[in-house]
Design an enzyme around this catalytic site. Structure first.
Site, PDB file in Angstrom:
ATOM      1  N   GLU A 228      -9.924 -28.615  -0.339  1.00 20.86           N
ATOM      2  CA  GLU A 228      -9.525 -27.700  -1.399  1.00 20.86           C
ATOM      3  C   GLU A 228      -9.898 -28.257  -2.768  1.00 20.86           C
ATOM      4  O   GLU A 228      -9.789 -29.457  -3.017  1.00 20.86           O
ATOM      5  CB  GLU A 228      -8.016 -27.449  -1.338  1.00 20.86           C
ATOM      6  CG  GLU A 228      -7.522 -26.954   0.017  1.00 20.86           C
ATOM      7  CD  GLU A 228      -7.979 -25.543   0.343  1.00 20.86           C
ATOM      8  OE1 GLU A 228      -8.713 -24.938  -0.454  1.00 20.86           O
ATOM      9  OE2 GLU A 228      -7.605 -25.043   1.422  1.00 20.86           O
ATOM     10  N   CYS A 229     -10.306 -27.365  -3.673  1.00 19.60           N
ATOM     11  CA  CYS A 229     -10.726 -27.774  -5.005  1.00 19.60           C
ATOM     12  C   CYS A 229      -9.596 -27.739  -6.021  1.00 19.60           C
ATOM     13  O   CYS A 229      -9.773 -28.145  -7.154  1.00 19.60           O
ATOM     14  CB  CYS A 229     -11.857 -26.871  -5.491  1.00 19.60           C
ATOM     15  SG  CYS A 229     -11.362 -25.132  -5.638  1.00 19.60           S
ATOM     16  N   GLY A 230      -8.447 -27.215  -5.606  1.00 17.48           N
ATOM     17  CA  GLY A 230      -7.325 -27.097  -6.534  1.00 17.48           C
ATOM     18  C   GLY A 230      -6.871 -25.665  -6.735  1.00 17.48           C
ATOM     19  O   GLY A 230      -5.748 -25.418  -7.174  1.00 17.48           O
TER      20      GLY A 230
END
Length: 242
Positions: A228-230
């Site tokens: 996940e990138c955030g």
């Protein structure tokens, strides 16, 4: 509304309502029920054509936000043009406040600076622009194409959940890879050009590699350190509503 329903959160009500529907019906119901409170996002990744087709068929007036990090593959930008020529959607493009050149001059290559650098990179290039998109559009319900089979961080997701001040809803959450492939075939949707080169997930060019030697999708992102990138996890900051 019954007493039992009054005890449920908005996210729980949405999850219960759309869980029994088909993907297109989920999108249509959400937009018809909540109107301007609803928006969607796209990354123009490997399955982007599915969500964009579903939206164009069931809620074409729904705003669709695209965060352009400035670090996407050239093929992704070309794919974007291909899909936008085909689908009737209200696309809104959002960029980071700092250009790629300015970021690298100030901070260096953040994606090479471990967990702290990757977190900062995600906030600058993805979280802040998407948060700005939600606020400018005026939505508090965000539709995303997450699916449970994509990664371990998504396996237990409900159809809708509260993330900070925003409700996230997932119209194709329960779709397996085979169902995605069938949908592509049924509607003759164009594939991302990098899929045939072994990419099983899509992100920025510096943090995404093709799957080789039995690599999982999670292992092809951020050197296997994270997936996940955030955007799809609580970022822990009170500065953002996502």
């Amino acid at each position: 509304m019954s007493a039992a329903e009054e005890k449920l959160t908005d996210a729980e009500i949405i999850a219960a309502e759309i869980g029994a529907k088909k993907a297109g019906e989920r999108i249509q119901w959400l937009y018809e029920t909540y109107g301007d409170r609803v928006m969607a996002s796209t990354s123009f990744g490997l399955q982007a054509a599915v969500m964009l087709h579903l939206i164009s068929e069931n809620a074409p007036k729904m705003p669709v936000a695209f965060v352009d990090t400035g670090y996407l593959f050239p093929e992704t930008y070309k794919y974007m043009e291909t899909l936008m020529e085909r689908f009737n959607v209200d696309l809104r493009v959002y960029n980071p406040k700092l250009t790629a050149a300015r970021q690298e001059a100030l901070y260096g290559k953040l994606w090479e600076q471990g967990e702290e650098g990757n977190t900062k990179y995600g906030v600058i290039n993805k979280v802040e622009p998407m948060d700005r998109a939600i606020k400018e559009i005026g939505a508090d319900i965000w539709l995303s194409g997450l699916r449970r089979t994509q990664s371990s961080t998504r396996q237990d997701r409900p159809f809708a959940e509260q993330q900070s001040a925003t409700i996230k809803a997932y119209p194709i959450l329960d779709w397996a890879d085979a169902q995605v492939n069938v949908y592509f075939h049924m509607h003759d949707l164009p594939r991302h050009p990098l899929e045939e080169k072994g990419y099983v997930t899509m992100g920025d060019w510096h943090s995404t590699v093709p799957a080789t030697d039995g690599m999982s999708a999670e292992e092809t992102r951020y050197g296997g350190q994270k997936f996940e990138c955030g955007l799809h996890l609580d970022n822990g900051s009170s500065d953002f509503q996502i």
